[in-house]
Design a protein around this motif. Structure first.
Motif, PDB file in Angstrom:
ATOM      1  N   UNK A 229       0.828  -1.213   0.000  1.00  0.00           N
ATOM      2  CA  UNK A 229       0.000   0.000   0.000  1.00  0.00           C
ATOM      3  C   UNK A 229       0.859   1.259   0.000  1.00  0.00           C
ATOM      4  N   UNK A 230       2.161   1.075  -0.061  1.00  0.00           N
ATOM      5  CA  UNK A 230       3.073   2.225   0.055  1.00  0.00           C
ATOM      6  C   UNK A 230       3.516   2.370   1.504  1.00  0.00           C
ATOM      7  N   UNK A 231       4.676   2.976   1.670  1.00  0.00           N
ATOM      8  CA  UNK A 231       5.282   3.045   3.005  1.00  0.00           C
ATOM      9  C   UNK A 231       4.387   3.772   4.020  1.00  0.00           C
ATOM     10  N   UNK A 232       3.789   4.893   3.582  1.00  0.00           N
ATOM     11  CA  UNK A 232       3.021   5.706   4.530  1.00  0.00           C
ATOM     12  C   UNK A 232       1.800   4.964   5.063  1.00  0.00           C
ATOM     13  N   UNK A 233       1.280   4.045   4.272  1.00  0.00           N
ATOM     14  CA  UNK A 233       0.047   3.352   4.686  1.00  0.00           C
ATOM     15  C   UNK A 233       0.301   1.949   5.200  1.00  0.00           C
ATOM     16  N   UNK A 234       1.578   1.582   5.327  1.00  0.00           N
ATOM     17  CA  UNK A 234       1.861   0.216   5.774  1.00  0.00           C
ATOM     18  C   UNK A 234       1.505   0.076   7.255  1.00  0.00           C
TER      19      UNK A 234
ATOM     20  N   UNK B 119      -3.381   3.424  17.501  1.00  0.00           N
ATOM     21  CA  UNK B 119      -2.558   3.828  16.348  1.00  0.00           C
ATOM     22  C   UNK B 119      -3.127   3.277  15.051  1.00  0.00           C
ATOM     23  N   UNK B 120      -3.539   2.012  15.084  1.00  0.00           N
ATOM     24  CA  UNK B 120      -4.127   1.398  13.882  1.00  0.00           C
ATOM     25  C   UNK B 120      -5.433   2.086  13.520  1.00  0.00           C
ATOM     26  N   UNK B 121      -6.241   2.391  14.534  1.00  0.00           N
ATOM     27  CA  UNK B 121      -7.532   3.051  14.279  1.00  0.00           C
ATOM     28  C   UNK B 121      -7.282   4.371  13.552  1.00  0.00           C
ATOM     29  N   UNK B 122      -6.275   5.125  14.007  1.00  0.00           N
ATOM     30  CA  UNK B 122      -5.957   6.408  13.340  1.00  0.00           C
ATOM     31  C   UNK B 122      -5.569   6.159  11.887  1.00  0.00           C
ATOM     32  N   UNK B 123      -4.732   5.142  11.668  1.00  0.00           N
ATOM     33  CA  UNK B 123      -4.287   4.837  10.303  1.00  0.00           C
ATOM     34  C   UNK B 123      -5.476   4.503   9.398  1.00  0.00           C
ATOM     35  N   UNK B 124      -6.463   3.824   9.965  1.00  0.00           N
ATOM     36  CA  UNK B 124      -7.629   3.414   9.174  1.00  0.00           C
ATOM     37  C   UNK B 124      -8.753   4.457   9.218  1.00  0.00           C
ATOM     38  N   UNK B 125      -8.478   5.643   9.811  1.00  0.00           N
ATOM     39  CA  UNK B 125      -9.474   6.708   9.855  1.00  0.00           C
ATOM     40  C   UNK B 125     -10.652   6.396  10.767  1.00  0.00           C
ATOM     41  N   UNK B 126     -10.405   5.583  11.796  1.00  0.00           N
ATOM     42  CA  UNK B 126     -11.474   5.255  12.747  1.00  0.00           C
ATOM     43  C   UNK B 126     -11.258   5.974  14.070  1.00  0.00           C
TER      44      UNK B 126
ATOM     45  N   UNK C  26       9.876   0.262  -2.135  1.00  0.00           N
ATOM     46  CA  UNK C  26       9.175   1.225  -2.987  1.00  0.00           C
ATOM     47  C   UNK C  26       7.827   0.705  -3.434  1.00  0.00           C
ATOM     48  N   UNK C  27       7.608   0.750  -4.757  1.00  0.00           N
ATOM     49  CA  UNK C  27       6.315   0.303  -5.294  1.00  0.00           C
ATOM     50  C   UNK C  27       6.370  -1.134  -5.798  1.00  0.00           C
ATOM     51  N   UNK C  28       7.463  -1.833  -5.565  1.00  0.00           N
ATOM     52  CA  UNK C  28       7.544  -3.216  -6.068  1.00  0.00           C
ATOM     53  C   UNK C  28       6.413  -4.052  -5.475  1.00  0.00           C
ATOM     54  N   UNK C  29       5.779  -4.865  -6.313  1.00  0.00           N
ATOM     55  CA  UNK C  29       4.664  -5.659  -5.803  1.00  0.00           C
ATOM     56  C   UNK C  29       5.110  -6.657  -4.728  1.00  0.00           C
ATOM     57  N   UNK C  30       4.281  -6.784  -3.732  1.00  0.00           N
ATOM     58  CA  UNK C  30       4.513  -7.756  -2.651  1.00  0.00           C
ATOM     59  C   UNK C  30       3.130  -8.204  -2.200  1.00  0.00           C
ATOM     60  N   UNK C  31       2.808  -9.459  -2.391  1.00  0.00           N
ATOM     61  CA  UNK C  31       1.449  -9.941  -2.094  1.00  0.00           C
ATOM     62  C   UNK C  31       1.539 -11.193  -1.224  1.00  0.00           C
ATOM     63  N   UNK C  32       0.802 -11.169  -0.130  1.00  0.00           N
ATOM     64  CA  UNK C  32       0.822 -12.287   0.828  1.00  0.00           C
ATOM     65  C   UNK C  32      -0.609 -12.682   1.170  1.00  0.00           C
TER      66      UNK C  32
END
Ligand SMILES: O=C(O)CCC(=O)C(=O)O
Ligand SMILES: [Fe+2]
Length: 271
Positions: free
Chosen positions: A83-88, A152-159, A245-251
């Motif tokens: 999701x990008x570094x800022x949203x990880x 902290x997670x709630x803030x990240x998810x806008x809750x 960076x933007x390299x795909x990573x899927x788990x």
């Protein structure tokens, strides 16, 4: 032929010669023992669809759903993408969902796509972290409990952070299978000691956050597509390093329910 080889000094082993879809009981018992011994197990070259990953996970205990991001067909399987570094949400030291009264005992990721370089997962052995403390501090910490929150997670998810889950756990937990003690606090979720103010907790917690991630307690997993990795949330902290960076990573991610963290005696009601 199943082979277990240690992959780093503080923690971790690689398991080869198995297909986790078709393990007999004897092979599974060997793997269980290796998990208790090494805390993090990597199985390279596993071909698994989400149903097969769930079936392997269910051999360890009941699956535990995550409140976020289950896939529609398999609500217990979370798809993790870059999701990008800022949203990880995972680039910090944590033990999964320690803000819940009953956190998952283990988490398993199956890599569908991995960057050429980077995107590693770091782990830190919390049995070693506890053992390295002075006996006097160990004794003091055995008396303490700490408040963990998902603010902290709630803030990240806008809750609303005020509505985020919280739980109180012993600062030193006794591993249900190994019987030894591990430090159980993390920078991501541990807010203060139970009964202490945040300002009073800060100094000692900051020391523990630094100490728990000392380089000599750490090892990193470098991902290849097809890797299946399990970690024990009762024994290790982990950190998803975002340097790709933007390299795909899927788990595909599944977690297995654990016990209420305890001191090896009947659980006390949480404060
Ligand atoms: O993506 C990773 O390396 C780890 C993510 C994580 O923290 C988790 O799945 O619990
Ligand atoms: Fe995590």
């Amino acid at each position: 032929m199943i082979e277990i080889s240690r992959s780093a000094s503080p923690l971790g082993a690689t398991v080869t010669g198995v297909d986790v879809r078709v393990l007999d009981d004897a092979a599974f018992a060997t793997i269980r023992q290796a998990f208790a011994d090494h805390h993090v197990l990597a199985f390279p070259d596993q071909e698994l669809d989400p149903g097969e990953q769930k079936a392997f996970a269910a051999r360890w205990g009941p699956l535990q759903r995550h409140p976020y991001n289950g896939t529609e067909a398999h609500p217990e399987v979370m798809r993790l993408e870059n999701l990008g570094k800022a949203k990880d949400p995972n680039e910090h030291w944590h033990s999964d969902m320690s803000y819940e009264p009953v956190p998952p005992k283990l988490t398993m990721l199956h890599a569908l796509e991995a960057p050429e370089l980077g995107g590693e997962t770091a782990f830190a052995n919390q049995h070693l972290a506890f053992e390295a403390l002075s006996p006097a501090l160990q004794d003091h910490l055995r008396q303490l409990r700490a408040v963990h929150t998902a603010e902290g997670l709630a803030r990240l998810y806008g809750q609303d952070p005020a509505a985020a889950p919280r739980a109180v756990h012993p600062v030193v937990r006794v591993h249900e299978e190994r019987g030894d003690e591990a430090l159980y606090v993390c920078r991501a979720f541990t807010q203060r000691f139970d009964g202490w103010r945040r300002s009073e907790s800060r100094g000692l917690l900051e020391f523990l956050f630094e100490h728990s991630a000392r380089p000599d307690f750490q090892a990193r997993h470098r991902w290849r597509p097809g890797d299946l990795v399990l970690w024990d949330n009762r024994s290790v902290l982990h950190y998803a390093v975002h340097d790709h960076g933007d390299d795909p990573r899927v788990m595909h991610r599944v977690q297995v329910e654990g016990d209420r963290p305890g001191r090896g005696e009947p659980a006390q009601a949480s404060a």
